[in-house]
Design an enzyme around this catalytic site. Structure first.
Site, mmCIF file in Angstrom:
data_model
loop_
_atom_site.group_PDB
_atom_site.id
_atom_site.type_symbol
_atom_site.label_atom_id
_atom_site.label_comp_id
_atom_site.label_asym_id
_atom_site.label_seq_id
_atom_site.Cartn_x
_atom_site.Cartn_y
_atom_site.Cartn_z
ATOM 1 N N LYS A 112 0.769 -1.185 0.271
ATOM 2 C CA LYS A 112 0.054 0.033 -0.027
ATOM 3 C C LYS A 112 1.013 1.314 -0.010
ATOM 4 O O LYS A 112 1.712 1.312 0.843
ATOM 5 C CB LYS A 112 -1.059 0.108 1.258
ATOM 6 C CG LYS A 112 -1.738 1.202 1.307
ATOM 7 C CD LYS A 112 -2.864 0.522 2.561
ATOM 8 C CE LYS A 112 -3.792 1.829 2.986
ATOM 9 N NZ LYS A 112 -4.632 1.349 4.004
ATOM 10 N N ASP A 251 -16.401 -0.976 0.853
ATOM 11 C CA ASP A 251 -14.810 -1.236 0.010
ATOM 12 C C ASP A 251 -13.955 -1.433 1.397
ATOM 13 O O ASP A 251 -12.723 -2.190 1.160
ATOM 14 C CB ASP A 251 -14.382 -0.176 -0.623
ATOM 15 C CG ASP A 251 -14.358 1.335 0.013
ATOM 16 O OD1 ASP A 251 -15.216 1.773 0.366
ATOM 17 O OD2 ASP A 251 -13.387 1.873 0.143
ATOM 18 N N ASP A 261 -7.624 -1.711 6.533
ATOM 19 C CA ASP A 261 -7.482 -0.215 6.027
ATOM 20 C C ASP A 261 -7.727 0.508 7.395
ATOM 21 O O ASP A 261 -8.780 1.449 7.529
ATOM 22 C CB ASP A 261 -8.700 0.062 4.987
ATOM 23 C CG ASP A 261 -8.096 -0.530 3.772
ATOM 24 O OD1 ASP A 261 -6.978 -1.050 3.563
ATOM 25 O OD2 ASP A 261 -8.710 -0.303 2.593
HETATM 26 P P1 AMP Z 1 -9.139 4.442 1.604
HETATM 27 O O1 AMP Z 1 -10.270 5.713 2.325
HETATM 28 O O2 AMP Z 1 -7.904 4.502 1.975
HETATM 29 O O3 AMP Z 1 -9.829 3.120 1.934
HETATM 30 O O4 AMP Z 1 -9.267 4.602 0.361
HETATM 31 C C1 AMP Z 1 -10.447 4.653 -0.659
HETATM 32 C C2 AMP Z 1 -10.040 4.586 -2.153
HETATM 33 O O5 AMP Z 1 -9.181 5.811 -2.373
HETATM 34 C C3 AMP Z 1 -9.474 3.240 -2.598
HETATM 35 O O6 AMP Z 1 -9.829 3.297 -4.063
HETATM 36 C C4 AMP Z 1 -8.036 3.685 -2.634
HETATM 37 O O7 AMP Z 1 -7.252 2.862 -3.324
HETATM 38 C C5 AMP Z 1 -7.985 5.154 -2.814
HETATM 39 N N1 AMP Z 1 -6.856 6.183 -2.417
HETATM 40 C C6 AMP Z 1 -6.661 6.516 -1.604
HETATM 41 N N2 AMP Z 1 -5.756 7.224 -1.355
HETATM 42 C C7 AMP Z 1 -5.035 7.212 -2.728
HETATM 43 C C8 AMP Z 1 -3.884 7.957 -3.176
HETATM 44 N N3 AMP Z 1 -3.222 8.740 -2.502
HETATM 45 N N4 AMP Z 1 -3.861 7.681 -4.471
HETATM 46 C C9 AMP Z 1 -4.749 6.982 -5.048
HETATM 47 N N5 AMP Z 1 -5.732 6.294 -4.793
HETATM 48 C C10 AMP Z 1 -6.093 6.552 -3.241
HETATM 49 MG MG MG Z 2 -9.911 1.274 1.808
#
Ligand code: AMP
Ligand code: MG
Length: 492
Positions: A112, A251, A261
């Site tokens: 990640k 998700d 996560d």
């Molecule tokens: P999360 O809130 O971390 O569970 O992420 C939600 C979505 O946003 C997922 O599809 C992640 O892959 C995407 N995401 C979070 N941070 C980033 C980042 N810095 N660059 C690209 N995608 C991100």
């Molecule tokens: Mg996530």
């Protein structure tokens, strides 16, 4: 003599069996990768070489794919704070592949923060060191507490600074999971009306997580029930230890029943069902006490995604069957939670009125500013009649004193002697948890002073959360500032 490099005996079912469910991809090359911490204990349980792990900055940063890896970004959708996003996916993560540990369990090896992917949307694909270490620490703490979770294998700085609120050190988390199948993985294909793909995914998930169902009648419905049971058990454990995930979007809910996560998560200080730490959870959707409700809501989204599998001919029947499973979440959760709470208050027998007794206790605690974790350790001492440590922190101890009298009667009927009860209670009520002010201090030292000392010391304390040790009083003391204004920011 040069040491053997880190190697994995990959067996990549996701890449092999689920063509069309992911994008093959490569990690970004980090300019100067450096392993800041390697989980050698976990490596050992997986049959990996811990020494090689600590030297594997190229692999753990995603710069070099190890032999046998088939790096890929998984597709998934998700309801985020109630609104549906049809395309999320691994925007900054890669599945390297799967290995089978000495215990026979298959796990994902995942990165990640390894750079942009076709699912990145506007994001930079990166992660900052602070959130990476937070996920590392939280996962290890949860594991030691006996709570199913993904776990960190290592954290690597990339040698690159990334733009967050100011510039931060970029980092990559290597993590291990029973799988990365999410409710949102099913939603991705259901939303596109690709029923064959939803079925293919369900068959894959069943083979991986519920192999006894492969040839069962009603296997999709029973699989849904299993997911419900796993998530109910998980949520009961979260609430027993005072954990707030903070971003329970679909998700971020696994099919395996593991916590995944760790972003804006936190442990509650005083008992408060409305506790919210995440700066983005303005409506309290994922407040401490609302989490079981949201888990059931997420389960309903999984059920919806699977309706065509449950009864392809009769959608009314599919809805009726699925609704029964979703409704069953509540009694399953309640039974597991009540059993866990009985143990926390030292009961070894069951009486019908126990649920009311437990609820009365929480009513007495609410609004009293009493440290949730320390309360239960004090209650254990009260099994021998010393109630002062329980009542002293209460603003108004009237209600808890009445409750303690009822509890004393109840444990009187329970039979066990005080010493046995105290030992049993201390074995289920942790003394050391990742207290928010200590997490922040450890991350601050790591991020700003490049000092991993406090972080590693904290990890060692959290590895054995139930055994009180000399010299660790600071780790069990409540936040001197009360913790009321503590806020977390989405783990990016
Ligand atoms: P999360 O809130 O971390 O569970 O992420 C939600 C979505 O946003 C997922 O599809 C992640 O892959 C995407 N995401 C979070 N941070 C980033 C980042 N810095 N660059 C690209 N995608 C991100
Ligand atoms: Mg996530």
């Amino acid at each position: 003599m040069t040491k053997a490099p880190l190697s994995f005996d990959f067996d990549n079912t996701y890449a092999r069996d689920l063509d069309g469910f992911y994008a093959e991809w490569k990690g970004a090359v980090a300019p100067a990768p450096k392993v800041v911490i390697a989980n050698t204990a976990l490596a050992k349980t997986l049959g990996l070489d811990g020494d090689a792990l600590a030297d594997a900055a190229q692999i753990l940063s995603g710069s070099v794919a190890p032999d046998g890896a088939q790096p890929l970004a998984m597709a998934y959708a998700g309801h985020q704070f109630g609104g549906f996003s049809p395309q999320l996916g691994d925007g900054r993560a890669l599945l390297l592949g799967e290995i089978i540990g000495p215990d026979g369990a298959r796990v994902d090896i995942h990165l990640k923060g390894s750079g942009r992917t076709p699912f990145s949307r506007g994001g930079d694909g990166k992660a900052a060191l602070g959130p990476v270490l937070r996920e590392y620490l939280m996962g290890e703490a949860m594991h030691a507490l006996g709570i199913p979770t993904t776990r960190a294998l290592g954290a690597t700085t990339t040698g690159e600074n990334i733009a967050r609120e100011g510039m931060k050190q970029g980092a990559v988390l290597a993590r291990v999971a029973a799988s990365h199948l999410r409710v949102g993985t099913f939603q991705f294909f259901a939303a596109r009306h690709e029923t064959d793909k939803v079925r293919q995914l369900a068959n894959y998930a069943i083979a991986r997580h519920d192999p006894d169902l492969v040839d069962a009648d009603d296997k999709y419905l029973t699989f849904l029930k299993r997911v419900s049971e796993r998530q109910a058990a998980l949520l009961a454990k979260w609430l027993q230890v005072g954990f707030v995930h903070g971003v329970m979007n679909t998700d971020n809910m696994t099919i395996s029943g593991e916590t995944i996560d760790y972003g804006p998560c936190a442990f509650i200080d005083s008992y408060d069902p409305n506790a919210v730490f995440s700066s983005i959870d303005r409506d309290g959707r994922y407040a401490f006490g609302n989490q079981p409700v949201m888990a059931q809501w997420n389960l309903a989204r999984l059920a919806e995604a699977m309706l065509d599998l449950i009864d392809p001919e009769d959608s009314d029947n599919a809805i009726r069957l699925a609704t029964n499973i979703v409704n069953g979440f509540v009694p399953t959760y309640t039974a597991i939670w009540t059993a866990g709470m009985r143990a926390k208050i030292g009961l070894t027998t069951e009486e019908a009125e126990d649920a009311a007794l437990i609820n009365d206790m929480f009513d007495a605690m609410e609004g009293q500013g009493v440290d949730y974790t320390n309360y239960f350790r004090a209650l254990a001492q009260a099994a021998s009649g010393e109630t002062e440590a329980v009542t002293a922190p209460f603003i108004d101890p009237t209600a808890i004193k009445e409750w303690l009298a009822k509890w004393a009667e109840r444990i009187g009927r329970d039979g066990t002697d005080a010493a046995t009860r105290i030992t049993a209670m201390n074995a289920v009520n942790p003394i050391y948890i990742p207290r928010n002010h200590l997490v922040e201090a450890a991350l601050h030292a790591a991020e700003n002073d490049n000092d991993l000392g406090p972080f590693k010391a904290f990890l060692a304390v959290l590895a054995d959360p139930f055994t009180a040790r000399d010299g660790l009083a600071a780790y069990s003391a409540p936040d001197p500032d009360g913790g009321a204004n503590f806020k977390t920011f989405c783990g990016t």
